[in-house]
Design an enzyme around this catalytic site. Structure first.
Site, short mmCIF file in Angstrom:
data_model
loop_
_atom_site.label_atom_id
_atom_site.label_comp_id
_atom_site.label_asym_id
_atom_site.label_seq_id
_atom_site.Cartn_x
_atom_site.Cartn_y
_atom_site.Cartn_z
N HIS A 121 0.87 -1.17 0.00
CA HIS A 121 0.00 0.00 0.00
C HIS A 121 0.91 1.23 0.00
O HIS A 121 2.03 1.20 0.50
CB HIS A 121 -0.86 -0.04 1.27
N ASP A 198 3.11 -4.46 8.10
CA ASP A 198 1.84 -3.75 8.00
C ASP A 198 0.72 -4.79 8.10
O ASP A 198 0.50 -5.56 7.17
CB ASP A 198 1.79 -3.00 6.67
N GLN A 201 -4.46 -5.30 6.77
CA GLN A 201 -5.36 -6.22 6.09
C GLN A 201 -5.40 -7.60 6.74
O GLN A 201 -6.34 -8.37 6.49
CB GLN A 201 -4.95 -6.35 4.61
N LYS A 224 -10.44 -1.50 10.45
CA LYS A 224 -10.48 -2.73 9.65
C LYS A 224 -10.99 -3.91 10.48
O LYS A 224 -11.26 -4.98 9.94
CB LYS A 224 -9.08 -3.09 9.15
N CYS A 362 -4.75 2.33 -3.71
CA CYS A 362 -3.52 2.86 -3.10
C CYS A 362 -2.36 1.88 -3.28
O CYS A 362 -1.54 1.70 -2.38
CB CYS A 362 -3.72 3.19 -1.63
#
Length: 404
Positions: A121, A198, A201, A224, A362
């Protein structure tokens, strides 16, 4: 087995209509929906104990402080951090990454090497490019395959004694690929590099154990994971957090202030300048409690079933191509219809009450790799159903007929 009927009753928004049609919400990778149990926590905060935290002697301040710090401990337990002060409240994943990038500005030197993956991202690319511009460090990229997987042999060749930091997403937001972060972390540590993952997700689908992973930094956002927007988390190993300089100056992050010199507070307050999103932090913990009560193993099994079903049904549509075909992926399907712009399909689906995401997500380098302007992304959560997938498939077929 999940009781989907019961779970769906927890989400008020799923009862509404859009353009006269029942809402089908398949934009979960952008933000998940919020259950009534978390909404109630937010309402209770503002109704009963809204006050600024830390150092307040009055009852409301003490109650808010206790709830906020209890939330930190809930998050610590969920991610299995060794210490509560290794959990830093932030405004979200992007803020967390920028905090670490800024903290490394005094650690990274000219000629040092940073490694990023081709699946990132923008929020896990741009802050590091800015760091390289400031320090003269070199940014190297792990290439991807046509299946949407990382080239791990290439990664091994990129690593060297000059590698100082590796940053990779746990799961690709654009393709759903689950990256082999255990191997990435282990190999980076063999050359003395730190690793930031990261997890934005991943956290809706997987329960990461930061100690088992031996990861140096792990970041995510509450919105999220059935929580509110504007709040997230940075997990960092204590030794790294102590080496890093604060990202922002102001109230709360200080020990002593004079016009001659300021000394900083200890962890975690060193990185939490100003009044935080108090209610957001408390609701973040409530969202994790909600999902843990359902169970992440059950969530993963159910969502994998949705992924298999959706993939099979969508591939029955002639001219439909799926991007991201790794066998190890989560419930995200990015696809296009031959000769039709994804935006046009998304617009028509919205008219049918079906919410999907269209565009580059993104992740422009991924789209450039596939030589496409973007994709239609349907991302499923544990409160979605196969009947909703059937509605999506019917909608895509109708859009294809109208746009062809």
């Amino acid at each position: 087995m999940l009781d989907i009927t019961k779970i769906r009753k927890d989400f008020p928004i799923l009862n509404r209509q859009v353009n006269g049609k029942p809402l089908v919400y398949f934009d979960n990778a952008a933000t998940s929906q919020t259950p009534q149990q978390v909404i109630d926590v937010i309402v209770n905060y503002y109704s009963n104990y809204n006050a600024n935290i830390h150092r307040g002697v009055h009852a409301l301040s003490q109650e808010a402080t206790d709830k906020y710090e209890a939330a930190r401990h809930t998050i610590q337990k969920h991610f299995n951090a060794k210490k509560a002060h290794e959990i830093i409240f932030t405004a979200g994943t992007t803020h967390s990454i920028n905090l670490v990038a800024n903290g490394f500005a005094s650690i990274i030197k000219k000629g040092d090497e940073l490694i990023v993956s081709a699946l990132e991202h923008h929020s896990n690319i741009v802050p590091w490019q800015m760091l390289c511009e400031k320090t003269g460090a070199i940014l190297k990229v792990i290439p991807m395959t046509l299946e949407g997987e990382l080239d791990m042999a290439a990664y091994a060749n990129l690593l060297s004694e000059n590698t100082k930091l590796v940053f990779v997403n746990h799961i690709s937001n654009a393709l759903g690929t689950i990256n082999p972060i255990d191997t990435i972390i282990k190999q980076a540590h063999q050359v003395g590099a730190a690793v930031l993952i990261d997890g934005a997700q991943a956290c809706p689908h997987i329960k990461p154990d930061v100690q088992a992973l031996d990861v140096d930094f792990y970041v995510t956002s509450a919105h999220k994971i059935c929580g509110p927007t504007g709040v997230g988390m940075l997990y960092g190993k204590e030794e790294w957090l102590n080496k890093m300089q604060p990202y922002q100056g102001g109230g709360e992050m200080i020990d002593q202030v004079t016009f001659e010199k300021t000394t900083y507070a200890g962890l975690p307050h060193k990185f939490e300048a100003g009044t935080p999103n108090i209610c957001g932090g408390i609701a973040f913990a409530a969202a994790l409690d909600y999902m843990n009560a359902i169970g992440f193993d059950a969530i993963a099994d159910y969502e994998h079933d949705l992924l298999d079903y959706g993939t099979k049904k969508l591939l029955e549509i002639e001219g439909l191509k799926i991007y991201g075909t790794s066998k190890n992926k989560t419930s995200v399907i990015s696809f296009n219809l031959e000769g039709i712009h994804p935006y046009d399909v998304g617009t028509l689906l919205d008219k049918m009450g079906i919410a999907v995401r269209t565009g580059h997500h993104c992740a422009q380098p991924i789209m450039a790799f596939f030589k496409i302007p973007g994709t239609i992304r349907a991302s499923f959560a544990f409160y979605n159903t196969k009947a909703e997938i059937d509605a999506l498939v019917a909608g895509v077929k109708k859009a294809k007929m109208m746009l062809s």
